[in-house]
Design a protein around this motif. Structure first.
Motif, PDB file in Angstrom:
ATOM      1  N   HIS A   1       0.828  -1.212   0.000  1.00 25.73           N
ATOM      2  CA  HIS A   1       0.000   0.000   0.000  1.00 25.73           C
ATOM      3  C   HIS A   1       0.861   1.260   0.000  1.00 25.73           C
ATOM      4  O   HIS A   1       1.929   1.290   0.590  1.00 25.73           O
ATOM      5  N   HIS A   2       0.386   2.280  -0.693  1.00 25.80           N
ATOM      6  CA  HIS A   2       1.035   3.588  -0.746  1.00 25.80           C
ATOM      7  C   HIS A   2       2.412   3.523  -1.407  1.00 25.80           C
ATOM      8  O   HIS A   2       3.322   4.286  -1.035  1.00 25.80           O
ATOM      9  N   THR A   3       2.598   2.597  -2.347  1.00 30.52           N
ATOM     10  CA  THR A   3       3.851   2.516  -3.098  1.00 30.52           C
ATOM     11  C   THR A   3       3.538   2.668  -4.581  1.00 30.52           C
ATOM     12  O   THR A   3       2.394   2.472  -5.009  1.00 30.52           O
ATOM     13  N   PRO A   4       4.542   3.016  -5.397  1.00 29.20           N
ATOM     14  CA  PRO A   4       4.293   3.198  -6.835  1.00 29.20           C
ATOM     15  C   PRO A   4       3.833   1.908  -7.512  1.00 29.20           C
ATOM     16  O   PRO A   4       4.195   0.800  -7.092  1.00 29.20           O
ATOM     17  N   SER A   5       3.070   2.075  -8.571  1.00 29.99           N
ATOM     18  CA  SER A   5       2.612   0.942  -9.379  1.00 29.99           C
ATOM     19  C   SER A   5       3.801   0.297 -10.092  1.00 29.99           C
ATOM     20  O   SER A   5       4.887   0.887 -10.178  1.00 29.99           O
ATOM     21  N   LEU A   6       3.594  -0.889 -10.625  1.00 32.69           N
ATOM     22  CA  LEU A   6       4.641  -1.539 -11.404  1.00 32.69           C
ATOM     23  C   LEU A   6       4.991  -0.676 -12.616  1.00 32.69           C
ATOM     24  O   LEU A   6       6.167  -0.490 -12.927  1.00 32.69           O
ATOM     25  N   ALA A   7       3.995  -0.127 -13.274  1.00 35.46           N
ATOM     26  CA  ALA A   7       4.251   0.721 -14.451  1.00 35.46           C
ATOM     27  C   ALA A   7       5.121   1.918 -14.078  1.00 35.46           C
ATOM     28  O   ALA A   7       6.054   2.268 -14.816  1.00 35.46           O
ATOM     29  N   ALA A   8       4.842   2.547 -12.941  1.00 36.29           N
ATOM     30  CA  ALA A   8       5.643   3.700 -12.501  1.00 36.29           C
ATOM     31  C   ALA A   8       7.076   3.276 -12.176  1.00 36.29           C
ATOM     32  O   ALA A   8       8.031   3.982 -12.513  1.00 36.29           O
ATOM     33  N   ARG A   9       7.240   2.128 -11.545  1.00 38.29           N
ATOM     34  CA  ARG A   9       8.581   1.638 -11.214  1.00 38.29           C
ATOM     35  C   ARG A   9       9.373   1.338 -12.488  1.00 38.29           C
ATOM     36  O   ARG A   9      10.564   1.659 -12.577  1.00 38.29           O
ATOM     37  N   LEU A  10       8.703   0.718 -13.462  1.00 32.10           N
ATOM     38  CA  LEU A  10       9.377   0.388 -14.723  1.00 32.10           C
ATOM     39  C   LEU A  10       9.733   1.653 -15.504  1.00 32.10           C
ATOM     40  O   LEU A  10      10.804   1.732 -16.100  1.00 32.10           O
ATOM     41  N   SER A  11       8.860   2.639 -15.475  1.00 33.22           N
ATOM     42  CA  SER A  11       9.137   3.906 -16.151  1.00 33.22           C
ATOM     43  C   SER A  11      10.354   4.587 -15.523  1.00 33.22           C
ATOM     44  O   SER A  11      11.237   5.102 -16.226  1.00 33.22           O
ATOM     45  N   PHE A  12      10.417   4.579 -14.200  1.00 29.46           N
ATOM     46  CA  PHE A  12      11.551   5.167 -13.493  1.00 29.46           C
ATOM     47  C   PHE A  12      12.841   4.421 -13.829  1.00 29.46           C
ATOM     48  O   PHE A  12      13.873   5.031 -14.102  1.00 29.46           O
ATOM     49  N   ALA A  13      12.773   3.087 -13.823  1.00 36.67           N
ATOM     50  CA  ALA A  13      13.952   2.283 -14.159  1.00 36.67           C
ATOM     51  C   ALA A  13      14.421   2.583 -15.582  1.00 36.67           C
ATOM     52  O   ALA A  13      15.625   2.746 -15.830  1.00 36.67           O
TER      53      ALA A  13
END
Length: 147
Positions: free
Chosen positions: A21-33
């Motif tokens: 909870h309250h953490t970035p989505s997988l899509a957001a994490r992949l975009s950042f990476a």
């Protein structure tokens, strides 16, 4: 920044929604990476902790497809893989704070004060990711967490 490795935890979206909870989505994490890699930064992908759900294979396979689409894996420094494990004291706290969370009530094995999935399940889950990632990344860049 020279010498800095950005270690990013990746989990299936289903795990994120149920337990992170309250953490970035997988899509957001992949975009950042992807942004970090494009900027020339060193990136480590951490599939850790893997969380057991009845459909875990389906969720982790889908996540890997998203990873393959979003990232140039040749430019990833390395990958770490490990299943959920936690100290006895921390698990007690988690059970008090999250009494309705299925993840903390799993029938874990206790080894030297640390709880983890039964060895057979742990090996099955980690092997699942290792074998699939080894099709895209040299095996020497894939590390399994060891006690």
């Amino acid at each position: 920044v020279s010498g800095v490795i950005y270690a990013l935890t990746l989990s299936p979206q289903e795990v994120i929604e149920k337990f992170e909870h309250h953490t970035p989505s997988l899509a957001a994490r992949l975009s950042f990476a992807a942004d970090l890699i494009r900027a020339g930064c060193l990136v480590r992908l951490c599939f850790d902790p893997m969380i057991y759900l009845p459909e875990w294979e389906q969720y982790y396979a889908k996540m890997l497809e998203q990873v393959y689409e979003a990232l140039d894996l040749e430019k990833v420094v390395d990958v770490s893989i490990g299943t959920f494990r936690v100290s006895q004291d921390y698990l007690k706290n988690m059970r008090r704070q999250e009494p309705d969370s299925a993840v903390v009530w799993f029938p874990f094995e206790n080894e030297d004060g640390y709880y983890h999935y039964p060895k057979e399940l742990m090996d099955e889950m980690e092997h699942f990711l290792v074998e699939r990632l080894a099709q895209k990344i040299p095996k020497e860049k894939i590390f399994r967490w060891k006690a």
